[in-house]
Design an enzyme around this catalytic site. Structure first.
Site, PDB file in Angstrom:
ATOM      1  N   GLY A  79      73.634  75.042   1.548  1.00 53.43           N
ATOM      2  CA  GLY A  79      75.173  74.066   1.806  1.00 53.43           C
ATOM      3  C   GLY A  79      75.900  74.208   3.361  1.00 53.43           C
ATOM      4  N   ASP A  97      79.919  80.952  -7.129  1.00 49.35           N
ATOM      5  CA  ASP A  97      78.990  79.293  -6.767  1.00 49.35           C
ATOM      6  C   ASP A  97      78.167  79.274  -7.479  1.00 49.35           C
ATOM      7  OD1 ASP A  97      79.715  76.951  -5.468  1.00 49.35           O
ATOM      8  OD2 ASP A  97      77.761  78.142  -3.790  1.00 49.35           O
TER       9      ASP A  97
END
Length: 176
Positions: A1, A114
């Site tokens: 991302g 994450d």
């Protein structure tokens, strides 16, 4: 991302590697985050576990951060789930592998920050590798993990949305 991944031939290893590039924004917050990451690279380079993607090399060059790791051919769990649900046996095996990787990281004082299905890669035999340490932080008795406002919202623990302290428990929440 947050980056671009290229594959490349590593002539010294005689193997294919993945190189993840992240362009660095010029903000002061980003610069402070990158300086902290640079200080922690040494420890991240020494992490060894059968379910943690090794980092061969990393650095910052011309406002671009890069990480070099083995090229894993099976894609991510996210991509695998697009094909349909996992069997119970595969779900349990992958959960054990990911939990083992997190336990190892947390034992070293590292918080991933994450944990997502996109950040768990699968090799050709279906074994898991925890990957993408761009937001990882090393904590000690004198430092607290911080929230940087980044990460993957759908997997983020409540404290991340509230911009509170991120801890080992935050990784466990994201893993769940």
């Amino acid at each position: 991302g947050q980056g671009i991944v290229w594959s490349a031939e590593d002539f010294q290893r005689n193997d294919i590697v993945a190189i993840k590039f992240n362009e660095i924004a010029g903000s002061e917050e980003q610069q402070a985050d990158d300086e902290m990451f640079a200080r922690q690279l040494g420890k991240l380079l020494t992490v060894h576990h059968p379910n943690i993607l090794p980092i061969y090399d990393c650095g910052l060059e011309n406002n671009v951060r890069y990480l070099v790791s083995p090229y894993i051919t099976g894609g991510s769990i996210y991509e695998r789930l697009k094909k349909g649900p996992l069997s119970l046996d595969d779900s349990l095996r992958l959960s054990v592998e990911i939990a083992s990787a997190l336990d190892h990281l947390h034992g070293l004082g590292i918080i991933h920050r994450d944990i997502t299905s996109s950040n768990v890669l699968l090799n050709s035999k279906g074994h898991a590798y925890l990957a993408d340490f761009g937001l990882a932080r090393i904590i000690s008795n004198t430092t607290l993990p911080m929230h940087t406002g980044r990460g993957t919202a759908l997997y983020s623990p409540p404290e991340q949305h509230k911009r509170l302290e991120i801890t080992r428990k935050s990784d466990i929440y994201s893993f769940g």
